[in-house]
Motif scaffolding. Structure first.
Motif, mmCIF file in Angstrom:
data_model
loop_
_atom_site.group_PDB
_atom_site.id
_atom_site.type_symbol
_atom_site.label_atom_id
_atom_site.label_comp_id
_atom_site.label_asym_id
_atom_site.label_seq_id
_atom_site.Cartn_x
_atom_site.Cartn_y
_atom_site.Cartn_z
ATOM 1 N N SER A 1 43.758 37.895 54.716
ATOM 2 C CA SER A 1 42.739 36.882 54.442
ATOM 3 C C SER A 1 42.590 36.693 52.940
ATOM 4 O O SER A 1 42.964 37.545 52.135
ATOM 5 C CB SER A 1 41.381 37.255 55.061
ATOM 6 O OG SER A 1 40.788 38.331 54.379
ATOM 7 N N GLU B 1 39.480 35.085 50.349
ATOM 8 C CA GLU B 1 38.090 34.641 50.329
ATOM 9 C C GLU B 1 37.687 34.268 48.910
ATOM 10 O O GLU B 1 38.234 34.792 47.948
ATOM 11 C CB GLU B 1 37.165 35.768 50.806
ATOM 12 C CG GLU B 1 37.480 36.292 52.177
ATOM 13 C CD GLU B 1 36.714 37.564 52.477
ATOM 14 O OE1 GLU B 1 35.630 37.789 51.900
ATOM 15 O OE2 GLU B 1 37.216 38.356 53.279
ATOM 16 N N ARG C 1 39.994 42.201 44.255
ATOM 17 C CA ARG C 1 39.031 41.175 43.830
ATOM 18 C C ARG C 1 39.333 40.827 42.377
ATOM 19 O O ARG C 1 39.314 41.684 41.506
ATOM 20 C CB ARG C 1 37.595 41.677 43.935
ATOM 21 C CG ARG C 1 36.559 40.648 43.454
ATOM 22 C CD ARG C 1 35.162 41.241 43.342
ATOM 23 N NE ARG C 1 34.700 41.792 44.579
ATOM 24 C CZ ARG C 1 33.911 41.146 45.456
ATOM 25 N NH1 ARG C 1 33.505 39.919 45.190
ATOM 26 N NH2 ARG C 1 33.528 41.732 46.560
ATOM 27 N N GLU D 1 34.157 33.955 46.492
ATOM 28 C CA GLU D 1 32.719 34.283 46.362
ATOM 29 C C GLU D 1 32.202 33.754 45.060
ATOM 30 O O GLU D 1 32.873 33.668 44.088
ATOM 31 C CB GLU D 1 32.496 35.787 46.431
ATOM 32 C CG GLU D 1 32.627 36.341 47.813
ATOM 33 C CD GLU D 1 32.211 37.811 47.864
ATOM 34 O OE1 GLU D 1 31.987 38.442 46.818
ATOM 35 O OE2 GLU D 1 32.153 38.327 48.967
#
Length: 90
Positions: free
Chosen positions: A86, A88, A53, A90
């Motif tokens: 994947s 993503e 992240r 946020e």
């Protein structure tokens, strides 16, 4: 001041503001499912072999996969590699 000179200053200022805005926006280049370059990266928020992240300021980008690594991390720039399954936001 002649009318043309005033407009040139306004156009120049507009381009400067636009350039600064683009510079501040994160950019992500996915080179394959195995390599990505992230510009505008502020920090590494979480990091392990299956999950990375990255903080982009107001948003985060999450890479999921296997054998993930951060190959390079410099001011506002990170290079991530591994096998991505994947991606993503946020």
């Amino acid at each position: 001041m002649p009318k043309g000179e005033k407009n040139r200053g306004s156009v120049k200022e507009a381009f400067a503001v636009a350039a600064q805005s683009f510079k501040e926006q994160p950019g992500i280049e996915i080179l394959s499912n195995r390599r990505a370059v992230v510009d505008g990266c502020r920090a590494v928020a979480e990091y392990d072999r299956d999950f990375i992240r990255l903080s982009l300021g107001g948003r985060d980008i999450i890479f999921r996969g296997s054998e993930l690594s951060i190959d390079s991390f410099e001011k506002n720039h990170a290079e991530v590699s591994g096998i991505f399954t994947s991606l993503e936001f946020e």
